[in-house]
Design a protein around this motif. Structure first.
Motif, short mmCIF file in Angstrom:
data_model
loop_
_atom_site.label_atom_id
_atom_site.label_comp_id
_atom_site.label_asym_id
_atom_site.label_seq_id
_atom_site.Cartn_x
_atom_site.Cartn_y
_atom_site.Cartn_z
N ASP A 197 7.59 -0.47 1.12
CA ASP A 197 6.49 0.40 1.84
C ASP A 197 6.81 1.02 3.40
O ASP A 197 6.44 1.48 4.00
CB ASP A 197 5.41 -0.35 1.53
CG ASP A 197 5.56 -1.90 2.88
OD1 ASP A 197 5.80 -2.19 3.16
OD2 ASP A 197 4.25 -2.21 2.68
N THR A 241 1.09 -1.34 -0.35
CA THR A 241 -0.24 0.00 0.14
C THR A 241 0.84 1.42 0.18
O THR A 241 1.79 1.24 0.10
CB THR A 241 -0.52 0.12 1.35
OG1 THR A 241 -0.30 -0.17 2.24
CG2 THR A 241 -2.02 -1.05 0.74
N ASP A 242 0.15 2.29 -0.30
CA ASP A 242 0.75 3.65 -0.13
C ASP A 242 2.13 3.68 -1.85
O ASP A 242 3.31 4.43 -1.11
CB ASP A 242 1.43 4.04 0.86
CG ASP A 242 0.02 3.69 2.10
OD1 ASP A 242 -0.92 4.36 2.02
OD2 ASP A 242 1.21 3.40 3.70
N LEU A 243 1.38 3.01 -2.37
CA LEU A 243 2.93 3.13 -3.56
C LEU A 243 2.78 4.24 -4.43
O LEU A 243 1.66 4.18 -4.23
CB LEU A 243 3.19 2.29 -3.63
CG LEU A 243 4.13 0.74 -3.48
CD1 LEU A 243 3.72 -0.59 -4.39
CD2 LEU A 243 5.36 1.23 -3.06
N LEU A 244 3.87 5.02 -4.97
CA LEU A 244 3.36 6.18 -5.98
C LEU A 244 2.42 5.53 -7.25
O LEU A 244 2.75 4.58 -7.80
CB LEU A 244 4.54 6.59 -6.05
CG LEU A 244 4.92 7.72 -7.49
CD1 LEU A 244 3.95 8.54 -6.48
CD2 LEU A 244 6.25 8.09 -7.51
N ALA A 245 1.43 6.11 -7.85
CA ALA A 245 0.76 5.78 -8.67
C ALA A 245 1.80 5.97 -9.89
O ALA A 245 2.90 7.20 -10.10
CB ALA A 245 -0.60 6.64 -9.13
N ASN A 246 2.24 5.21 -10.95
CA ASN A 246 2.64 4.55 -11.68
C ASN A 246 4.18 5.36 -11.38
O ASN A 246 4.82 6.22 -12.36
CB ASN A 246 2.61 6.26 -13.04
CG ASN A 246 0.52 5.73 -13.40
OD1 ASN A 246 0.04 4.66 -13.70
ND2 ASN A 246 -0.15 7.12 -13.82
N GLU A 247 4.58 4.88 -10.67
CA GLU A 247 6.15 5.19 -10.41
C GLU A 247 6.66 4.81 -11.17
O GLU A 247 7.76 6.02 -11.27
CB GLU A 247 6.42 3.75 -8.82
CG GLU A 247 7.97 4.44 -7.85
CD GLU A 247 7.63 3.60 -7.06
OE1 GLU A 247 7.50 4.17 -6.20
OE2 GLU A 247 7.88 2.00 -7.55
N GLU A 267 6.90 4.89 -14.57
CA GLU A 267 6.99 5.83 -15.32
C GLU A 267 7.48 7.56 -14.72
O GLU A 267 7.93 8.09 -15.21
CB GLU A 267 5.65 6.44 -15.88
CG GLU A 267 4.88 7.34 -16.58
CD GLU A 267 3.35 7.31 -17.23
OE1 GLU A 267 2.69 8.49 -16.89
OE2 GLU A 267 2.96 6.52 -17.25
N LYS A 268 7.14 7.73 -13.40
CA LYS A 268 6.95 9.23 -13.03
C LYS A 268 8.68 8.98 -12.74
O LYS A 268 9.14 10.51 -13.03
CB LYS A 268 6.35 8.95 -11.58
CG LYS A 268 4.62 9.34 -12.25
CD LYS A 268 3.99 10.14 -10.68
CE LYS A 268 2.44 9.82 -11.51
NZ LYS A 268 1.71 10.12 -10.13
#
Length: 90
Positions: free
Chosen positions: A56, A5-11, A13-14
């Motif tokens: 995480d 949980t709490d991962l950066l969305a589209n890690e 790619e960003k």
């Protein structure tokens, strides 16, 4: 790990948009064995520096970094693993 949980969305790619390399090395604490650690060590060694290693809750990343430092300093995997265990990281 994909279920964290709490991962950066589209890690990925960003991260790559910023011009950084992205390596996903999913690791469970119980999988930190000699062979797995050597694979992680090799990956870290080959990547351009600086490196950010994260998970995480920071426990696995702290264990991986400690194992990497110990191996780089010539400490055997077994002794390094005992340090990680004594610290309660695995």
């Amino acid at each position: 790990m994909p279920d964290e949980t709490d991962l950066l969305a589209n890690e990925q790619e960003k991260t790559e948009l910023l011009g950084l390399y992205y390596v996903n090395f999913p690791t469970k604490p119980e999988d930190l064995n000699h062979q797995g650690t050597l694979q992680i060590y090799q990956t870290i060694t080959e990547l351009p520096k600086p490196i950010l290693i994260h998970c995480d809750n920071s426990i696995r990343s702290a264990a991986i970094v400690l194992l990497y430092i110990c191996i780089k300093q010539g400490i055997t995997f077994e002794k390094a693993l005992q340090k990680v265990i004594r610290l309660g990281l695995i």
